[in-house]
Design an enzyme around this catalytic site. Sequence first.
Site, short mmCIF file in Angstrom:
data_model
loop_
_atom_site.label_atom_id
_atom_site.label_comp_id
_atom_site.label_asym_id
_atom_site.label_seq_id
_atom_site.Cartn_x
_atom_site.Cartn_y
_atom_site.Cartn_z
N HIS A 180 46.54 34.68 43.43
CA HIS A 180 45.69 33.57 42.96
C HIS A 180 46.11 33.22 41.53
O HIS A 180 47.01 33.85 40.97
CB HIS A 180 44.21 33.90 43.09
CG HIS A 180 43.73 35.11 42.33
ND1 HIS A 180 43.79 35.19 40.96
CD2 HIS A 180 43.17 36.27 42.74
CE1 HIS A 180 43.28 36.35 40.56
NE2 HIS A 180 42.91 37.04 41.63
N HIS A 202 46.65 35.90 38.75
CA HIS A 202 47.94 36.60 38.73
C HIS A 202 49.02 35.69 38.14
O HIS A 202 49.84 36.11 37.32
CB HIS A 202 48.37 37.02 40.15
CG HIS A 202 47.33 37.80 40.89
ND1 HIS A 202 46.76 37.35 42.06
CD2 HIS A 202 46.74 38.98 40.63
CE1 HIS A 202 45.88 38.23 42.48
NE2 HIS A 202 45.85 39.24 41.64
N CYS A 251 37.10 53.99 42.62
CA CYS A 251 36.98 52.59 43.07
C CYS A 251 38.30 52.20 43.73
O CYS A 251 39.35 52.20 43.07
CB CYS A 251 36.67 51.65 41.91
SG CYS A 251 36.79 49.92 42.41
N CYS A 270 39.97 49.03 42.23
CA CYS A 270 40.71 49.32 40.98
C CYS A 270 41.79 50.36 41.22
O CYS A 270 42.65 50.54 40.37
CB CYS A 270 39.81 49.91 39.90
SG CYS A 270 38.53 48.87 39.25
N CYS A 316 31.24 49.87 40.95
CA CYS A 316 32.29 49.67 39.96
C CYS A 316 31.90 48.50 39.05
O CYS A 316 31.52 47.44 39.55
CB CYS A 316 33.61 49.33 40.68
SG CYS A 316 34.84 48.60 39.59
N HIS A 362 34.36 45.40 39.84
CA HIS A 362 34.32 44.73 41.14
C HIS A 362 32.92 44.57 41.71
O HIS A 362 32.73 43.86 42.70
CB HIS A 362 35.23 45.48 42.13
CG HIS A 362 36.67 45.37 41.77
ND1 HIS A 362 37.31 46.30 40.98
CD2 HIS A 362 37.59 44.41 42.07
CE1 HIS A 362 38.58 45.92 40.81
NE2 HIS A 362 38.77 44.79 41.45
N LYS A 406 35.26 37.49 36.70
CA LYS A 406 36.70 37.54 36.95
C LYS A 406 36.99 36.92 38.31
O LYS A 406 36.40 37.32 39.32
CB LYS A 406 37.14 39.00 36.93
CG LYS A 406 38.61 39.22 37.22
CD LYS A 406 38.96 40.70 37.04
CE LYS A 406 40.38 41.00 37.43
NZ LYS A 406 40.49 41.98 38.50
N LYS A 442 40.06 37.59 44.74
CA LYS A 442 40.11 37.32 46.18
C LYS A 442 38.97 38.05 46.88
O LYS A 442 38.39 37.53 47.83
CB LYS A 442 41.45 37.76 46.75
CG LYS A 442 42.51 36.68 46.63
CD LYS A 442 42.34 35.61 47.70
CE LYS A 442 43.13 34.36 47.44
NZ LYS A 442 44.41 34.27 48.06
N1 MSP Z 1 48.80 46.97 40.73
C1 MSP Z 1 48.06 47.02 39.53
C2 MSP Z 1 48.95 46.90 38.33
C3 MSP Z 1 50.01 47.94 38.24
S1 MSP Z 1 51.03 47.72 36.86
C4 MSP Z 1 51.96 49.10 36.82
C5 MSP Z 1 47.04 45.88 39.52
N2 MSP Z 1 47.30 44.88 40.35
S2 MSP Z 1 46.35 43.61 40.53
O1 MSP Z 1 47.04 42.78 41.47
O2 MSP Z 1 45.04 44.00 40.86
O3 MSP Z 1 46.27 42.94 39.16
C6 MSP Z 1 47.43 42.60 38.50
C7 MSP Z 1 47.14 41.81 37.27
O4 MSP Z 1 46.49 40.61 37.60
C8 MSP Z 1 46.25 42.55 36.28
O5 MSP Z 1 46.82 42.41 35.00
C9 MSP Z 1 44.97 41.78 36.35
O6 MSP Z 1 44.31 41.77 35.12
C10 MSP Z 1 45.49 40.40 36.68
N3 MSP Z 1 44.43 39.59 37.20
C11 MSP Z 1 43.76 39.73 38.38
N4 MSP Z 1 42.75 38.82 38.40
C12 MSP Z 1 42.76 38.11 37.24
C13 MSP Z 1 42.02 37.08 36.72
N5 MSP Z 1 41.00 36.56 37.35
N6 MSP Z 1 42.38 36.60 35.50
C14 MSP Z 1 43.46 37.07 34.80
N7 MSP Z 1 44.18 38.06 35.27
C15 MSP Z 1 43.83 38.61 36.48
O7 MSP Z 1 46.09 45.95 38.77
#
Ligand code: MSP
Length: 531
Positions: free
Chosen positions: A28, A31, A137, A140, A162, A165, A313, A316
């Site tokens: 989304h 990311h 969690c 997380c 959590c 979440h 935040k 999905k």
């Molecule tokens: N897999 C782990 C990261 C491992 S790094 C060695 C993870 N993955 S994640 O897909 O859940 O999140 C990846 C990144 O996307 C994180 O930095 C997280 O903060 C970011 N985001 C997920 N949702 C977000 C928003 N709504 N806004 C900004 N960033 C967001 O954590």
Amino acid sequence: MPDGPPAPRPDKAYYVTTPIYYVNDAPHIGHAYTTVAGDVLTRWHRQRGEDVWYLTGTDEHGQKVLQAADAGGVTPQEWTDRLVEGEWKPVLETIDVANDDFIRTTEQRHTERVRDFWQTLHDAGQVYEGSYEGPYCVACEEFKLPGELLDGEGDHAGQKLCPIHGRPVEMLSEKNYFFRLSDFGDKLLAFYEANPTFVQPESARNEVLSFVRSGLQDLSITRSTFNWGIPVPWDDAHVLYVWIDALLNYATAAGYGTDPERFARLWPADVHLVGKDILRFHAVIWPAMLMAAGLEPPRKVFANGWLLVGGEKMSKTKLTGIPPRQITDVFGSDAFRYYFLRAIPFGQDGSFSWEDMSARYKAELADQLGNLASRLTSMVGRYRDGRLPEKADEPVLAEAAATAVATAEEAIDRIDLQGAILAAMDYVRVVNNYVTDNAPWQVAKDESRAADLDRILYSTAEALRVVAVLLNPVMPKACRTLWSSLGAEAALGPISGARVQDAGTWGQLPGGATVTKSEPLFPRIEETPTG
Ligand code: MSP
């Protein structure tokens, strides 16, 4: 706080990473936000002529991905292959990202080196056998401290949730292996002190400092109740905990254990961009792991804020995730890249709304920048047959250009991406005012003022050249078009070769360059979705 100068390493590339993303679902815009930020940062450094390496990728092991695969009725490997190829790699094109590598944690170049790394730490006495009892969690993929959980209400009454979440945590009771993280508290504090800009922004640094000062516990590094992970080399009844597998991607992709030359060129990473929810993993656990292995910690961990929906935040799991395509299909990738970095101070939370996106697209991109380029190219066409007049001085624009470049460069060094964009856009405003004040369409009516008209047209074109270079890392498609419509492509070569640090030097476009009117840089948007 200004950065201390890094130790001079002429062969060292500027190495930037994104977090690797869980492939339980499709990407989304939250990311995409981090990935674009890293792309702008690395394109900027490339525009300086530096050797740069930009890494992104996917985090494919662990319970969360396994659960998603189970729910989808396929094996986790099939699931991750499908999502990586069908969703995560294609999104890079959607948002126009120029990464140098894409690592998947299921690749052998990663899994084998991760096993070696942990075997080495195990052999060195950094790992011991124990048992873990406590909350976890899955969203997380994190062992939680009881004190940080929320009390559930309504459907979740009586359960612990959590705080990120809002979902119930699992209570684990497993025989596990532990990493002696608690040994590293003092070493980490000394490291943070010696490297005051290691964690940025300041609020993130403070959070990390107080967390470490409050005392570290040893970390459970294996799981034994499921098997979707890298097998523990000394005990194959366990798989490695997904985070201590995932963090190593930054090293394995850089050639750790396989390509010493490449590793020497890339290591240590210059910036790990991370969301603020994964700060502790990167600023506490990761440097401790590296110290334990005798490797240099990264130079900087920069925590960006969250994109929020309704104050929470975007995610999905909460069905609030917007796929990047939904925005780029309407506004294009350049505007997508511009909007989030322009609207939100990097490091803080921000909200997305279609209204704000549309308003900025129109006011800043179409009316300010697009219109300026279109006015200039039309006038050179109409009044000078598409030939740029001879070089001329225009101190007001030349000085403002030098200031814009210096301000933007300094902002980039602090990873203030919004500051860099604002410096460029402030300059666009100065140039627009210059054109309005000098009214070349009036000057054109007076033959005796031909020299004035030449000067105004040349200077506006030259100012736009500066803008194209400054904004190229942010909006590569529009800037390439602008560059070539100014005749710069033919006269000066590709925009990728234009050095940002030299961009403020006045008088680079040659007189006689062929200026052409292009398609509008930011076409009018007829309708924007709402919601
Ligand atoms: N897999 C782990 C990261 C491992 S790094 C060695 C993870 N993955 S994640 O897909 O859940 O999140 C990846 C990144 O996307 C994180 O930095 C997280 O903060 C970011 N985001 C997920 N949702 C977000 C928003 N709504 N806004 C900004 N960033 C967001 O954590």
